[in-house]
Scaffold this motif. Sequence first.
Motif, PDB file in Angstrom:
ATOM      1  N   GLN A 117      -6.989  -2.118  -0.458  1.00  0.00           N
ATOM      2  CA  GLN A 117      -5.564  -2.250  -0.141  1.00  0.00           C
ATOM      3  C   GLN A 117      -5.025  -3.587  -0.632  1.00  0.00           C
ATOM      4  O   GLN A 117      -3.913  -3.668  -1.160  1.00  0.00           O
ATOM      5  N   ALA A 149      -0.228   0.790  -1.416  1.00  0.00           N
ATOM      6  CA  ALA A 149      -1.137   1.916  -1.223  1.00  0.00           C
ATOM      7  C   ALA A 149      -0.468   3.223  -1.619  1.00  0.00           C
ATOM      8  O   ALA A 149      -1.117   4.144  -2.112  1.00  0.00           O
ATOM      9  N   LEU A 191       1.056  -4.243   1.592  1.00  0.00           N
ATOM     10  CA  LEU A 191      -0.147  -3.422   1.570  1.00  0.00           C
ATOM     11  C   LEU A 191       0.210  -1.948   1.670  1.00  0.00           C
ATOM     12  O   LEU A 191      -0.292  -1.118   0.916  1.00  0.00           O
ATOM     13  N   ASP A 196     -12.529  -0.862   2.288  1.00  0.00           N
ATOM     14  CA  ASP A 196     -11.234  -0.181   2.353  1.00  0.00           C
ATOM     15  C   ASP A 196     -10.082  -1.177   2.407  1.00  0.00           C
ATOM     16  O   ASP A 196      -9.068  -1.015   1.715  1.00  0.00           O
ATOM     17  N   TYR A 197     -10.243  -2.223   3.218  1.00  0.00           N
ATOM     18  CA  TYR A 197      -9.200  -3.240   3.308  1.00  0.00           C
ATOM     19  C   TYR A 197      -9.080  -3.982   1.979  1.00  0.00           C
ATOM     20  O   TYR A 197      -7.966  -4.277   1.515  1.00  0.00           O
TER      21      TYR A 197
END
Length: 227
Positions: free
Chosen positions: A51, A16, A12, A47-48
């Motif tokens: 990612q 990103a 992750l 947001d997660y």
Amino acid sequence: MKLRLHTAAALLALAAVTTAGAVTYQVDNKAASTAGGQRFDREYGADYAKQVLAAASSFTWSVFRQTSTADRKPVDAVVLAVSDVGGIASTSGNTITLGAGYVAGITGNDFKTQVTGVLYHEVVHVWQWGLQDYGSYPWVYEGIADFVRLKAGYIASGWVQPGQGNSWEDSYSVTARFFDYCNSVKPGFVADLNAKLKNGYNADYFVPITGKTVQQLWQDYKAKYGN
């Protein structure tokens, strides 16, 4: 388990940083008024999810051995839409639709892991070649998608064990396990198969990649696990 989760977290973070400039990741919760949409916002979040989409894309490229953007499908954005539709998830073009009803009904204490596994599978559909032949050979494309999910460590409950299944065309986890065996016979098998799918699927692809027909590979695979 801890190792897999730590690896996923590292992916992750890496994705990103490395993919943000090349591809954009968008999340649209169209079911915010439903129980599933509200749970998505509360326990997963946009947001997660972005990612995860980035990490899944980066991981798929690594499995497909697509080190250059020139090797990949020309996709500028990966979109996740949480919608009040039936089923778990589906993908059309660059848009993944996640069913709010599925999200609402997830049980167990691994909610994020289950959703992430689904997203990894669907992201593969965004990037894999040859989907023009999906209607005739769905097992190939679903098998590759579950293979990537398998290699990422997001095996779902209910998946078959290695060696199980009646045919390499059983799709999903059966085909994924078989492709995992083919990948052990010829490292990079799935990457090579995906590259060939750009021109559509042909059963003869197995021979130049592995030196054996798909029938021979399946027999060897079943023999390896005693069934």
